[in-house]
Motif scaffolding. Structure first.
Motif, short mmCIF file in Angstrom:
data_model
loop_
_atom_site.label_atom_id
_atom_site.label_comp_id
_atom_site.label_asym_id
_atom_site.label_seq_id
_atom_site.Cartn_x
_atom_site.Cartn_y
_atom_site.Cartn_z
N ALA A 288 -17.14 0.95 11.55
CA ALA A 288 -17.17 -0.25 12.38
C ALA A 288 -18.31 -1.19 11.98
CB ALA A 288 -17.30 0.14 13.84
N ALA A 289 -19.37 -0.64 11.38
CA ALA A 289 -20.52 -1.47 11.03
C ALA A 289 -20.18 -2.50 9.94
CB ALA A 289 -21.67 -0.59 10.57
N LEU A 290 -19.07 -2.29 9.22
CA LEU A 290 -18.69 -3.23 8.17
C LEU A 290 -18.10 -4.52 8.74
CD1 LEU A 290 -17.05 -1.08 5.38
CD2 LEU A 290 -19.26 -2.18 5.35
N TYR A 291 -17.64 -4.48 9.97
CA TYR A 291 -16.98 -5.65 10.56
C TYR A 291 -17.65 -6.04 11.87
CZ TYR A 291 -13.52 -3.41 7.56
OH TYR A 291 -12.91 -2.79 6.51
N PRO A 292 -18.88 -6.53 11.82
CA PRO A 292 -19.53 -6.91 13.07
C PRO A 292 -18.85 -8.12 13.71
CG PRO A 292 -20.90 -7.56 11.24
CD PRO A 292 -19.75 -6.81 10.66
N ARG A 293 -18.97 -8.25 15.00
CA ARG A 293 -18.41 -9.36 15.79
C ARG A 293 -16.90 -9.51 15.58
NH1 ARG A 293 -19.97 -14.29 14.91
NH2 ARG A 293 -20.15 -13.93 12.69
N SER A 294 -16.23 -8.38 15.47
CA SER A 294 -14.77 -8.44 15.41
C SER A 294 -14.23 -7.26 16.22
CB SER A 294 -14.30 -8.38 13.97
OG SER A 294 -14.67 -7.16 13.40
N ALA A 295 -12.92 -7.18 16.30
CA ALA A 295 -12.33 -6.12 17.10
C ALA A 295 -11.28 -5.38 16.28
CB ALA A 295 -11.69 -6.70 18.35
N VAL A 296 -11.14 -4.11 16.57
CA VAL A 296 -10.06 -3.31 16.00
C VAL A 296 -9.23 -2.82 17.18
CG1 VAL A 296 -9.48 -1.26 14.67
CG2 VAL A 296 -11.46 -2.60 14.04
N LEU A 297 -7.97 -3.18 17.20
CA LEU A 297 -7.11 -2.83 18.32
C LEU A 297 -6.09 -1.80 17.89
CD1 LEU A 297 -6.33 -6.50 19.40
CD2 LEU A 297 -8.18 -5.09 20.23
N ILE A 298 -6.02 -0.73 18.65
CA ILE A 298 -5.05 0.32 18.36
C ILE A 298 -4.10 0.43 19.55
CG2 ILE A 298 -4.74 2.78 17.92
CD1 ILE A 298 -7.75 2.54 16.86
N THR A 299 -2.82 0.35 19.27
CA THR A 299 -1.83 0.44 20.33
C THR A 299 -0.95 1.66 20.09
OG1 THR A 299 -1.81 -1.95 20.21
CG2 THR A 299 -0.19 -0.93 21.62
N LEU A 300 -0.77 2.45 21.11
CA LEU A 300 0.04 3.66 20.98
C LEU A 300 1.19 3.61 21.97
CD1 LEU A 300 -3.13 5.72 21.02
CD2 LEU A 300 -1.53 5.96 19.15
N GLN A 301 2.36 3.98 21.51
CA GLN A 301 3.52 4.01 22.39
C GLN A 301 4.14 5.39 22.33
OE1 GLN A 301 5.36 1.57 24.45
NE2 GLN A 301 6.30 3.53 24.95
N GLU A 302 4.21 6.03 23.49
CA GLU A 302 4.85 7.34 23.56
C GLU A 302 6.36 7.15 23.44
OE1 GLU A 302 4.35 9.08 27.40
OE2 GLU A 302 5.91 10.56 27.05
#
Lengths: 215, 228
Positions: free
Chosen positions: A92-106
């Motif tokens: 995560a330190a490589l992309y400061p001031r950004s977001a990583v969004l993970i979406t999971l669907q059962e």
């Protein structure tokens, strides 16, 4: 001990940067009944909301959708579990001031939903090409009423006395997370841990194989 | 792990060649903190090596990460005073000053509207700061940079294909040019601007690029012949 069967499909969704459908279980029992299926998608690094911005690293967010209805309290628990695992494993330190969004669907649940969701999340991360420190793989171990440990879920749900979910990394086999439900002794926990650790190697072999054939 | 192997995050590259103690490390790799003379893999893909000391991973990344000096195609999304916010497909919008066009002064600004497509160069791309674009080179000349015509079409291609098409050895663009007259602007940020006189030609071109995505360079021409 019987081996688990895995199958997966990468890049199933067009909009996310990386996506994967992960399936764990036995296809032979009956089509679609003896298995657990989860679809995961990953967006990242993308623009972050003002209140969630972190100046030294990317903020990792996870949202989990059950098969039907709105996410409940238990689903929130899975969400935070998966979020924490992803946050440790992604760089995560490589992309400061950004977001990583993970979406999971059962898609389908046959008992090992949490471990399946974690594995799907890992494959989605690999598919998106985001930088990771290590891979993570998860295994569920069941303790039956007859005090037996098994990796495949018992056919009857009432036979389950307890279950353990372990998450390992692929470098040194360290435990990243452990989640348990039900009552068990300390010895049983240790035995389940040993069993899962052995099985997690198969998970990583499967990850490598499926990434390689997709490449 | 040796060169041309398929590697995954967490793998360690043990033998690393260096020249006078220097190794150039590309995307998908980083220095191993525990053993400084080895490299850690952070991306799934093929481990590549170029003489004498360059290592990188060829994987399929989907998100564009800005690098200094990259030539990109972007869409104007906002006008804030004298600066424009441009969507170049990265995590953050890039900023482009109105004065960074050829011949622009405080009084005479270029005519740029929200929604216009711009071909620009990244002046500055640091992960802690917002990327900054310019439409002039170091001699204050525009060259090919600037606002692109509204008659063209913008399409998204994969990062991998964009890089392959930009290689001089790639035969696809030249071969297509023999059949169909067209103009093209390719950014390394997955965006491509196309212009041809007929809409039919545009469709043919787009389909060619879609087909080329899954083909190796040698086969591309053969496949594209089907799309006449």
């Amino acid at each position: 001990m019987e081996k688990l069967n895995f199958s997966c499909k990468l890049g199933v969704l067009s909009r996310p940067d990386g996506s994967a459908m992960f399936c764990e279980g036995d296809l032979k029992i009956s089509s679609f009944l003896g298995e657990t299926i989860v679809i995961a998608g990953l967006y990242g690094p993308v623009e972050v909301k003002m209140q969630k911005v972190l100046i030294d690293k990317a903020s990792v967010e996870c949202s989990y959708r059950p098969k039907s209805g709105l996410p409940g309290v238990e689903d929130r628990l899975y969400e935070s579990l998966i979020r924490n695992i992803c946050e440790t494993s992604l760089m995560a330190a490589l992309y400061p001031r950004s977001a990583v969004l993970i979406t999971l669907q059962e898609m389908h649940n046959n008992g090992q939903l949490i471990s399946c969701a974690i594995n799907a999340a890992c494959l989605a991360c690999l598919d998106s090409g985001i930088d990771m420190k290590f891979m993570f793989g998860s295994v569920t171990c069941f303790l039956t009423k007859q005090e037996e440990l098994c990796l495949k879920p018992p056919i009857n749900e009432k036979d389950i006395k307890a279950f353990f979910v372990f998450v390992f990394d692929n470098t040194k086999g360290r435990i990243l997370a452990s989640h348990t439900k039900g009552s068990f002794s300390k010895e049983q926990y240790e035995e389940a841990l040993h069993l899962s650790r052995e099985e997690s190697k198969n998970v990583f072999i499967f990850f490598k194989k499926s990434m390689h054939t997709n490449d | 792990m040796s060169v041309n192997d398929f590697v995954l995050p967490g793998d360690v590259v043990q033998t690393v060649k260096s020249v006078r103690g220097v190794t150039v490390v590309g995307p998908g790799l980083r220095q191993n903190e525990e053993k400084p003379n080895t490299l850690c893999v952070t991306q799934a893909g093929k481990l590549c090596f170029k003489e004498p000391n360059t290592y990188w991973i060829e994987g399929k990344r989907n998100r564009y990460i800005p690098k200094k000096g990259d030539l990109v195609v972007g869409i104007v999304v906002k006008k804030v005073g004298d600066t424009l916010k441009i969507d170049i497909g990265s995590a953050e919008f890039a900023s482009l000053s109105m004065l960074a066009f050829e011949g622009a002064t405080k009084k005479q600004k270029p005519d740029v509207q929200v929604g216009d497509i711009i071909y620009a160069k990244l002046l500055n791309a640091h992960r802690e700061m917002e990327p900054e674009l310019v439409c002039i080179d170091s001699y204050y000349k525009a060259g090919k940079l600037g606002v692109l015509s509204n008659d063209g079409y913008l399409i998204n291609i994969s990062l991998n294909l964009a890089q392959r098409l930009l290689s001089i050895e790639n035969p696809l663009l030249r071969t297509l040019g023999k059949k169909i007259p067209y103009e093209i602007v390719l950014g390394v940020n997955r965006k491509m601007w196309l212009f041809a006189k007929k809409a039919k030609d545009i469709i043919t071109l787009v389909r060619c690029f879609e087909a080329a995505e899954n083909q190796i360079d040698k086969n591309i021409i053969e496949v594209c012949k089907q799309f006449k």
